[in-house]
Design a protein around this motif. Sequence first.
Motif, mmCIF file in Angstrom:
data_model
loop_
_atom_site.group_PDB
_atom_site.id
_atom_site.type_symbol
_atom_site.label_atom_id
_atom_site.label_comp_id
_atom_site.label_asym_id
_atom_site.label_seq_id
_atom_site.Cartn_x
_atom_site.Cartn_y
_atom_site.Cartn_z
ATOM 1 N N VAL A 106 -11.859 -5.876 -15.490
ATOM 2 C CA VAL A 106 -10.501 -6.367 -15.264
ATOM 3 C C VAL A 106 -10.326 -6.788 -13.808
ATOM 4 N N VAL A 107 -9.744 -7.968 -13.638
ATOM 5 C CA VAL A 107 -9.402 -8.460 -12.303
ATOM 6 C C VAL A 107 -7.896 -8.665 -12.291
ATOM 7 N N ALA A 108 -7.224 -8.239 -11.207
ATOM 8 C CA ALA A 108 -5.795 -8.516 -11.090
ATOM 9 C C ALA A 108 -5.616 -9.636 -10.083
ATOM 10 N N GLU A 109 -4.835 -10.651 -10.493
ATOM 11 C CA GLU A 109 -4.615 -11.803 -9.613
ATOM 12 C C GLU A 109 -3.294 -11.651 -8.877
ATOM 13 N N GLY A 110 -3.165 -12.348 -7.766
ATOM 14 C CA GLY A 110 -1.886 -12.432 -7.057
ATOM 15 C C GLY A 110 -1.448 -11.136 -6.401
ATOM 16 N N VAL A 111 -2.418 -10.392 -5.947
ATOM 17 C CA VAL A 111 -2.066 -9.137 -5.280
ATOM 18 C C VAL A 111 -1.633 -9.457 -3.851
ATOM 19 N N GLU A 112 -0.344 -9.177 -3.556
ATOM 20 C CA GLU A 112 0.191 -9.568 -2.247
ATOM 21 C C GLU A 112 0.530 -8.368 -1.368
ATOM 22 N N THR A 113 0.762 -7.221 -1.992
ATOM 23 C CA THR A 113 1.176 -6.060 -1.183
ATOM 24 C C THR A 113 0.218 -4.884 -1.390
ATOM 25 N N GLY A 114 0.228 -4.027 -0.391
ATOM 26 C CA GLY A 114 -0.595 -2.821 -0.464
ATOM 27 C C GLY A 114 -0.170 -1.941 -1.616
ATOM 28 N N GLU A 115 1.142 -1.925 -1.880
ATOM 29 C CA GLU A 115 1.652 -1.103 -2.968
ATOM 30 C C GLU A 115 1.061 -1.549 -4.311
ATOM 31 N N GLN A 116 1.048 -2.882 -4.487
ATOM 32 C CA GLN A 116 0.474 -3.430 -5.733
ATOM 33 C C GLN A 116 -1.003 -3.023 -5.839
ATOM 34 N N ALA A 117 -1.709 -3.162 -4.727
ATOM 35 C CA ALA A 117 -3.140 -2.830 -4.726
ATOM 36 C C ALA A 117 -3.355 -1.365 -5.097
ATOM 37 N N ASP A 118 -2.496 -0.522 -4.575
ATOM 38 C CA ASP A 118 -2.642 0.909 -4.861
ATOM 39 C C ASP A 118 -2.406 1.217 -6.334
ATOM 40 N N LEU B 16 -2.695 -0.725 -8.831
ATOM 41 C CA LEU B 16 -3.787 -1.284 -9.633
ATOM 42 C C LEU B 16 -5.038 -0.413 -9.552
ATOM 43 N N LYS B 17 -5.262 0.066 -8.347
ATOM 44 C CA LYS B 17 -6.432 0.929 -8.181
ATOM 45 C C LYS B 17 -6.284 2.179 -9.045
ATOM 46 N N GLU B 18 -5.046 2.752 -8.981
ATOM 47 C CA GLU B 18 -4.813 3.963 -9.776
ATOM 48 C C GLU B 18 -4.947 3.705 -11.275
ATOM 49 N N SER B 19 -4.616 2.465 -11.665
ATOM 50 C CA SER B 19 -4.725 2.134 -13.096
ATOM 51 C C SER B 19 -6.158 1.778 -13.481
ATOM 52 N N GLN B 20 -7.093 2.014 -12.590
ATOM 53 C CA GLN B 20 -8.518 1.764 -12.851
ATOM 54 C C GLN B 20 -8.871 0.283 -12.921
ATOM 55 N N CYS B 21 -8.086 -0.564 -12.261
ATOM 56 C CA CYS B 21 -8.473 -1.983 -12.203
ATOM 57 C C CYS B 21 -9.538 -2.128 -11.129
ATOM 58 N N GLU B 22 -10.717 -2.679 -11.515
ATOM 59 C CA GLU B 22 -11.831 -2.650 -10.559
ATOM 60 C C GLU B 22 -11.720 -3.691 -9.455
ATOM 61 N N LEU B 23 -11.257 -4.897 -9.845
ATOM 62 C CA LEU B 23 -11.284 -5.982 -8.871
ATOM 63 C C LEU B 23 -9.888 -6.525 -8.602
ATOM 64 N N LEU B 24 -9.640 -6.893 -7.353
ATOM 65 C CA LEU B 24 -8.345 -7.435 -6.976
ATOM 66 C C LEU B 24 -8.554 -8.774 -6.273
ATOM 67 N N GLN B 25 -7.546 -9.638 -6.447
ATOM 68 C CA GLN B 25 -7.612 -10.953 -5.818
ATOM 69 C C GLN B 25 -6.211 -11.298 -5.401
ATOM 70 N N GLY B 26 -6.023 -11.780 -4.177
ATOM 71 C CA GLY B 26 -4.663 -12.141 -3.774
ATOM 72 C C GLY B 26 -4.537 -12.331 -2.289
ATOM 73 N N TYR B 27 -3.337 -12.812 -1.903
ATOM 74 C CA TYR B 27 -3.085 -13.118 -0.500
ATOM 75 C C TYR B 27 -3.243 -11.889 0.400
ATOM 76 N N LEU B 28 -3.079 -10.701 -0.201
ATOM 77 C CA LEU B 28 -3.228 -9.485 0.591
ATOM 78 C C LEU B 28 -4.592 -9.465 1.284
ATOM 79 N N PHE B 29 -5.583 -9.953 0.606
ATOM 80 C CA PHE B 29 -6.942 -9.925 1.165
ATOM 81 C C PHE B 29 -7.271 -11.244 1.854
ATOM 82 N N SER B 30 -6.958 -12.321 1.186
ATOM 83 C CA SER B 30 -7.143 -13.642 1.805
ATOM 84 C C SER B 30 -6.554 -14.721 0.911
#
Length: 688
Positions: A645-657, A659-673
């Motif tokens: 599972v990849v989550a798209e459009g991750v913009e905030t640290g809260e969202q990233a957290d 998602l991480k807790e929900s066991q989403c392995e990969l993140l993509q979004g402005y938060l990172f680049s």
Amino acid sequence: MNKVAKNVTADIESQYRSIFENAVEGIYQTTVEGRYLRVNPALAKVYGYDTTDDLIKGLTDIAGQLYVDPTRRDDFKRIMSDDGVVRDFEAQVYRADHSVIWITENARCVRGSDGSIMYYEGTVEDITRRKSDEEQIRLLAKVFDSVGDGILIVDRSLTIKAVNPAYEAITSFSSGDLVGTKLDILAPGYHEKTFLPSIWEELNARGHWSGEATCRRLNGAPFIAALSLVAVDGSDDASGHFVITCSDISFRKRQEQRIRHQANYDLLTQLPNRWLATERLEQAIVHAQRHKTGLAVLYIDLNGFKQVNDGMGHQAGDELLRLVAKRLRASTRLSDVVGRLGGDEFVIGASDLSDPRAGRNLAHKILYNFADPFVINGREIFCLPSIGVAHYPSDGNTADLLVRNADMAMYAAKQNKSRPVVVFEPHMLSVAAERLDIENDLRRALARQEFVLYYQPKVDSTTHQIIGAEALVRWQHPEKGFVPPGAFISLAEECGLIMAIGEWTLREACGQFVKWQADNIPIKSISVNLSPTQFLDRGLVDVVQRILTETKIPPGCLELELTEGAMSVDIEQAITTLGNLRALGVKLSIDDFGTGYSSLAYLKRLPIDVVKIDRSFVKDLGKSAADGQIVGAIIALADRLGFNVVAEGVETGEQADILKESQCELLQGYLFSRPVDPGAFTNLFKTP
Ligand code: C2E
Ligand code: MG
Ligand code: MG
């Protein structure tokens, strides 16, 4: 001999001489060898000599000079020696002026006391005229027998005298059935009472009549015939005839009817075509004007029709159009205009609508009726329309204008799949002009190398290390500047450029990945987006295969991103294509997951590796409890089904957290680049 007897003999002789001299037939005596002994003036005349002497002196060799075919003289002599007489001996002969005539001869031979032939004597008649008449009659008979038109000859009392084979063939009546009977060729019940009398009236007045009538065949079946009647004068009133020609034009009539139908109706769906639909809309406008009511024009375009047509074959495409036409008819009133404009585009004109919202309501009703799948070759095909609505009188007062504006609204609907019904607004006109500009420029963009790829990292949700990249195309328009993919990808699909652009993107991204690998940039995969049209193109698997070979990218490092829309048109076909792609070794991912109609249960059937949760679910994570639950459920289910599972459009640290807790392995979004050019992407690895 006494004097009386002498006188009598002289009398008879002078009588004979007179007959000889004045006979209308030519009379002659000739030697067996073929010289004339005596000829009468009539013969000289037949043969074209001025005097009998001229003939005798001029024509000294009958075989060689007279007969066109010299062997006729041998025939003549043989008959004479066998029978002693020649009767009705016909031959072609030369006259003095070398012209050719036909003659007939009757002759006998005169023998001496010893029985030997002394000379021939006979008569000659010029039968040239008769011969040519006979020839003409033979010719006419041949025509009569062989023309395609039926011919009947009737006498003045309308009794049939002759019928030609063509008439027999057309009607199945035999000549024997008809000759001797009264003329009665019309099919009963097809003509006005005055029809026959008017024919005879004209025939009497002008000598001919022609026109169409319904005639009958032997079995009573009627057929439309082109008839022509001509009066032929005889030597007196009673002996004249009528010649009737009759050709079966029922086939031509049917064809004419078909052509008329073809000119107005679409053969596939049996709906009025563009031409007739426009005319009916015009009528509806006139009606609306008179009754001071409104008219809604709906422009309907099917989404994904091309995919069905290309993917399942034209017959399936045709069948879909037929079923769509049926549903459109079933969604409208009988008095509404429903037409096919061509391709997968339809028009509806709904009149007597005083409420401007009625057009939108009708569009939604159609949409509702399209929610059920169409069954084609036993498969369920989902095909939703995009609908544009324009109203009379507010949006135009001619059919052309209303259709054009409804088309424009439809186009706006096409651009935004979540808004399948759009009502026309005047500002759309400038949007359309802009779009045309872009379309023209797009055609040149590839050659001018105006496309570039940007890359956005995908990071590990726990370590935030860059694991992969998604390639995203950008268009550097020379005047308009940066054009985002959302503004031209669907346009490129429409104007057939997507395959070329897609192939370039794939090659470029794979090439970039191989370069990064050589530079020890530690990413494991590169993702490339495929548009629905690309996915449904039959050449796709070959293109991917070719690029894998060309760029030497390890197939397992390439991930293709597809949207649900591309797969929902025809699931069976999608499964096959996905299987073929997977057989190449590449990874497959579902992009924008959750925005389509599909469920996870349906995903189970697809051979895919990755699910990308759409940005819209990520957006409100932390704010809305529901979104959190949906995302959690998707991740849990996807995990259980074996998808990454990849989550798209991750913009905030809260969202990233979360998602991480929900066991989403990969993140993509402005938060990172944000997506960046290759140089900037490389730099992401240098920053501590
Ligand atoms: P996509 O594949 O879902 O790509 C992700 C889009 O979300 C990209 O937009 C990206 O810039 C944007 N995005 C990434 N992170 C964030 C974020 O944190 N917040 C927000 N608001 N947006 C974010 P982009 O580059 O404009 O691309 C739009 C769409 O165009 C893509 O959606 C993809 O469907 C299509 N597309 C892009 N490149 C290509 C291509 O090369 N071929 C094809 N067929 N389609 C492409
Ligand atoms: Mg994508
Ligand atoms: Mg996406």
